[in-house]
Write a protein that holds these residues in place. Structure first.
Motif, PDB file in Angstrom:
ATOM      1  N   TYR A   1       0.777  -1.304  -0.113  1.00 16.59           N
ATOM      2  CA  TYR A   1       0.006   0.077  -0.086  1.00 16.59           C
ATOM      3  C   TYR A   1       0.983   1.275   0.035  1.00 16.59           C
ATOM      4  CZ  TYR A   1       0.861  -0.320   5.061  1.00 16.59           C
ATOM      5  OH  TYR A   1       1.570  -0.569   6.435  1.00 16.59           O
ATOM      6  N   THR A   2       0.418   2.340  -0.444  1.00 16.09           N
ATOM      7  CA  THR A   2       0.971   3.546  -0.327  1.00 16.09           C
ATOM      8  C   THR A   2       0.021   4.692   0.380  1.00 16.09           C
ATOM      9  OG1 THR A   2       1.512   3.446  -2.525  1.00 16.09           O
ATOM     10  CG2 THR A   2       1.698   5.424  -1.760  1.00 16.09           C
ATOM     11  N   SER A  35      -2.727 -12.635   3.545  1.00 16.16           N
ATOM     12  CA  SER A  35      -2.198 -11.466   2.501  1.00 16.16           C
ATOM     13  C   SER A  35      -3.297 -10.854   1.634  1.00 16.16           C
ATOM     14  CB  SER A  35      -0.781 -11.797   1.742  1.00 16.16           C
ATOM     15  OG  SER A  35      -1.365 -12.975   0.880  1.00 16.16           O
ATOM     16  N   ASN A  37      -4.232  -9.378  -2.494  1.00 11.78           N
ATOM     17  CA  ASN A  37      -3.901  -9.873  -3.904  1.00 11.78           C
ATOM     18  C   ASN A  37      -4.071  -8.424  -4.636  1.00 11.78           C
ATOM     19  OD1 ASN A  37      -6.389  -9.642  -3.985  1.00 11.78           O
ATOM     20  ND2 ASN A  37      -6.707 -11.677  -5.114  1.00 11.78           N
ATOM     21  N   PHE A  38      -4.088  -7.300  -4.056  1.00  8.96           N
ATOM     22  CA  PHE A  38      -4.083  -6.117  -4.647  1.00  8.96           C
ATOM     23  C   PHE A  38      -3.374  -4.979  -3.923  1.00  8.96           C
ATOM     24  CE2 PHE A  38      -7.661  -6.277  -1.619  1.00  8.96           C
ATOM     25  CZ  PHE A  38      -7.696  -5.084  -1.137  1.00  8.96           C
ATOM     26  N   LYS A  39      -3.086  -3.842  -4.224  1.00 12.51           N
ATOM     27  CA  LYS A  39      -2.350  -2.721  -3.659  1.00 12.51           C
ATOM     28  C   LYS A  39      -3.921  -1.766  -3.331  1.00 12.51           C
ATOM     29  CE  LYS A  39       1.884  -3.317  -5.902  1.00 12.51           C
ATOM     30  NZ  LYS A  39       3.156  -2.684  -6.602  1.00 12.51           N
ATOM     31  N   SER A  41      -4.447   2.675  -1.508  1.00 14.74           N
ATOM     32  CA  SER A  41      -3.804   3.782  -1.120  1.00 14.74           C
ATOM     33  C   SER A  41      -4.497   4.390   0.007  1.00 14.74           C
ATOM     34  CB  SER A  41      -4.003   4.974  -2.385  1.00 14.74           C
ATOM     35  OG  SER A  41      -3.217   4.579  -3.366  1.00 14.74           O
ATOM     36  N   LYS A  69      -9.963   1.643  -4.901  1.00 14.42           N
ATOM     37  CA  LYS A  69      -9.104   0.996  -3.848  1.00 14.42           C
ATOM     38  C   LYS A  69      -8.293   2.187  -3.141  1.00 14.42           C
ATOM     39  CE  LYS A  69      -7.921  -3.270  -6.498  1.00 14.42           C
ATOM     40  NZ  LYS A  69      -8.288  -2.871  -7.937  1.00 14.42           N
TER      41      LYS A  69
END
Length: 215
Positions: A1-2, A35, A37-39, A41, A69
């Protein structure tokens, strides 16, 4: 993530990192996954005005744009519970792949993921509410948005009860098909479950709770 942080934030960067990680860990724990399976923000802003500018005129504390997301949240000194609420909305949507069938299941699950409501134990708040206000779970389900100051902690407590007694799969079924249809999954009616839930929450002390019942 950011993580994105608006300029002139009042806290050090590590606080935001810790908050997001804590929310992520709690969400994975609740859903029993290792975990993602995607990022995603996570955006922290300084005020309701900043929130309004970047969140389609929304001015609340936080919001999740699940398909994009992105979670946007106003910075604050204290975060009750795990601070997982908005991130949980995002994660469960991508975990299941469908939008929730009703507000009760969706918001109740997210409130449960936070662990507390306004800093109070969920069952204690629910016990306070049912001892000070005439309320039926079925009415809250059918008119969830009528009084959110009541419906959010009630749904959170009820979903916590269902999760702990009947398991994750039962709550996921409610999320996908609507909690009103829970009888098809566990062969118990809402009224039966409400009696069990009331018996559960009555053991939780609410004497120190100061909470509004209308807003």
């Amino acid at each position: 993530y950011t993580i994105y942080i608006e300029q002139n934030q009042p806290f050090v960067d590590s606080l935001y990192q810790s908050k997001v990680q804590k929310a992520l860990d709690r969400s994975k724990q609740i859903l029993k996954i290792d975990s993602l399976n995607f990022k995603f923000s996570y955006v922290f802003v300084n005020s309701s005005n900043s929130m309004k500018l970047i969140a389609n005129k929304y001015e609340g504390q936080g919001i999740a744009f699940v398909e994009s997301k992105v979670v946007i949240e106003q910075a604050q000194i204290n975060s009750n519970g795990y601070g997982a609420h908005e991130l949980f909305h995002l994660i469960i949507y991508h975990y299941i792949g469908v939008l929730p069938k009703d507000g009760f299941s969706s918001e109740g699950f997210a409130v449960f993921s936070d662990g507390k409501w306004w800093g109070y134990n969920l069952h204690s708040v629910a016990n306070y509410i049912v001892n000070n206000k005439q309320i039926r779970i079925l009415d809250v389900i059918q008119d969830f948005r009528r009084n959110e100051i009541v419906s959010y902690p009630i749904s959170g407590s009820f979903i916590k009860f269902i999760y702990e007694k009947y398991g994750l799969e039962t709550v996921l079924y409610c999320y996908k098909h609507g909690i009103i249809n829970i009888e098809q999954f566990i062969h118990k009616k809402i009224d039966e479950l409400e009696k069990e839930w009331r018996n559960e929450i009555k053991e939780w002390d609410y004497k120190t709770i100061d909470y509004p019942l209308n807003r």
